[in-house]
Design a protein around this motif. Sequence first.
Motif, PDB file in Angstrom:
ATOM      1  N   HIS A 198      28.454  14.052 -24.185  1.00  0.00           N
ATOM      2  CA  HIS A 198      27.269  13.763 -23.361  1.00  0.00           C
ATOM      3  C   HIS A 198      27.486  12.559 -22.449  1.00  0.00           C
ATOM      4  CE1 HIS A 198      24.106  16.129 -25.908  1.00  0.00           C
ATOM      5  NE2 HIS A 198      25.035  16.871 -25.368  1.00  0.00           N
ATOM      6  N   LYS A 199      28.185  11.564 -22.965  1.00  0.00           N
ATOM      7  CA  LYS A 199      28.371  10.338 -22.177  1.00  0.00           C
ATOM      8  C   LYS A 199      29.455  10.516 -21.110  1.00  0.00           C
ATOM      9  CE  LYS A 199      27.782   6.003 -24.159  1.00  0.00           C
ATOM     10  NZ  LYS A 199      28.236   4.923 -25.052  1.00  0.00           N
ATOM     11  N   HIS A 200      30.565  11.160 -21.486  1.00  0.00           N
ATOM     12  CA  HIS A 200      31.716  11.214 -20.581  1.00  0.00           C
ATOM     13  C   HIS A 200      32.158  12.628 -20.189  1.00  0.00           C
ATOM     14  CE1 HIS A 200      32.562   7.180 -22.656  1.00  0.00           C
ATOM     15  NE2 HIS A 200      32.178   6.911 -21.431  1.00  0.00           N
ATOM     16  N   GLY A 201      31.539  13.661 -20.765  1.00  0.00           N
ATOM     17  CA  GLY A 201      32.031  15.017 -20.521  1.00  0.00           C
ATOM     18  C   GLY A 201      31.208  15.846 -19.565  1.00  0.00           C
ATOM     19  N   LEU A 202      29.887  15.629 -19.557  1.00  0.00           N
ATOM     20  CA  LEU A 202      28.992  16.500 -18.788  1.00  0.00           C
ATOM     21  C   LEU A 202      27.938  15.683 -18.064  1.00  0.00           C
ATOM     22  CD1 LEU A 202      28.272  19.037 -21.676  1.00  0.00           C
ATOM     23  CD2 LEU A 202      29.650  19.559 -19.664  1.00  0.00           C
ATOM     24  N   VAL A 203      27.448  16.236 -16.960  1.00  0.00           N
ATOM     25  CA  VAL A 203      26.194  15.740 -16.381  1.00  0.00           C
ATOM     26  C   VAL A 203      25.138  16.722 -16.876  1.00  0.00           C
ATOM     27  CG1 VAL A 203      24.923  15.166 -14.284  1.00  0.00           C
ATOM     28  CG2 VAL A 203      27.408  14.812 -14.373  1.00  0.00           C
ATOM     29  N   LEU A 204      24.342  16.289 -17.842  1.00  0.00           N
ATOM     30  CA  LEU A 204      23.510  17.224 -18.612  1.00  0.00           C
ATOM     31  C   LEU A 204      22.456  17.948 -17.776  1.00  0.00           C
ATOM     32  CD1 LEU A 204      23.119  15.112 -21.860  1.00  0.00           C
ATOM     33  CD2 LEU A 204      24.348  17.265 -21.623  1.00  0.00           C
ATOM     34  N   ASP A 205      22.025  17.331 -16.684  1.00  0.00           N
ATOM     35  CA  ASP A 205      20.991  17.985 -15.872  1.00  0.00           C
ATOM     36  C   ASP A 205      21.575  18.785 -14.710  1.00  0.00           C
ATOM     37  OD1 ASP A 205      18.754  17.188 -17.414  1.00  0.00           O
ATOM     38  OD2 ASP A 205      18.985  15.170 -16.632  1.00  0.00           O
TER      39      ASP A 205
END
Length: 514
Positions: free
Chosen positions: A344-351
């Motif tokens: 979540h912090k470094h792998g994806l842009v959640l939105d």
Amino acid sequence: MGEYVIEMLNITKEFPGIKANDNVTLQLKKGEVHALLGENGAGKSTLMSVLFGLYQAEQGVIKKDGVEVKIKNPNDANALHIGMVHQHFKLVEVFSVLENIILGVEPGKAGIVQKAAARKKVLELSEKYGLQVDPDAKVENISVGMQQRVEILKMLYRDNEILIFDEPTAVLTPQEIDELMEIMRNFTKEGKSILFITHKLNEIMAVADRCTVLRKGKCIGTVNIADTTKEELSRMMVGRDVEFAVEKKSAQPGDTVLKVRDMVVPSKVHANNAVKGVSLDVHAGEIVCVAGIEGNGQTEFVYGLTGLEKITGGSVELCGRDITHAAIRERSKLGMSHIPEDRHKHGLVLDYTLAENMVLQRYWQPEFQKHGFIKKDAVQKYAEKLIAEYDVRSGQGPVTIARSMSGGNQQKAIVAREIDMDPNLLVAVQPTRGMDVGAIENIHKQIVAERDKGKAVLLISLELDEVMNLSDRILVMYEGEIVGELDPKKTTIQELGLYMAGAKRKAKEAAANE
């Protein structure tokens, strides 16, 4: 009062494009550990989120002690003594451990929070259950294993009797997993009832009394653990036989791809350095694993290597080029791919959508943009290809918002993106975290295939089975230093565990001092 403390009867929950739970029934007995097993995206977390009041089911009823209840939100769940440790922790990073535990149920007089009483209760609980934490530490500065303890103490502080653990061991070390299993057993001895979501069959066999299996939103059945096997559970889960061992031929190492010399990375938590003069090489055509108990500098080492943190000493070379102070995009262009520890912090842009996340490292390349404008059709097509190749399951395909996907499918998306970049060096940190056995089998095959294509792979893993199965060489990290190099063909899990715990280094030091 009946036999069951919680009954979820004929629960149906739908999202756009997907029936996450399709007429599912789950019954929890008082004082039992009841495992909930299923593939990534099978509907396990959704079902538990319905019980905890985060979602409302379209159909079905929930009963507590035989009486139908309505759970509209987590406060209703807490009032019924239902607590939940989420797969992705729900903690406020800038708050202290104590502030997070009491958040929402702060003891107070005249509008002033009475922290002394809360601290006393928290320390008593942490002592009683072996969940030692520093109540004054900031959450942003503690390890994920410690954050999980905070989540468990949050449940206990609220006097919850029904405890939901969603993938609780995905981020833990083998030692922490053993501790958690012991804590669960102690909970049930006190009459607490546990719902335990996991993909790890060994854990279910070790700690659960019964197991309910979900597949693609439907309930396949509930079995007594004493009457079943790992193989039978995996067949129920994925609908086919699964290979637990990794098939691979001997490595054929080539040129040096990664050369790290005397790397030093400072710690954010204490005055000492987290990484103390680490040197290592990774060659083309081999998988080198850095193994260690969490908190021994592996995270900071990867941050220094990938450019997420500045290093204060030493050098890093990739394919003969000095990248010690290179920007992250520069490292990427030179052929470094990174499956990060914290998706979540470094792998994806959640939105962002799934498609947008698939091109995060490449959107500026000619195939995906023209004159600064993104070619949406090209991005969509590329995402569809990766979704099919890596079996990434989501409600609406490429246009699914990443935040709405299950943790395991988010992980598959990152693995797909990083491997498809055709890297010279693949840095894979906990690559199968939160994945089911079928997906793990597939990812392991992909990593071995990269090695066999002549790529260099640096694996950082806490899963001892994964370390032993995948590695060609194992480097053990303890207190920020490499303390041993092992050949997986010639070592045992027990010996590896001793190196990881520092016992081997201490024995050497003792011998040297005699």
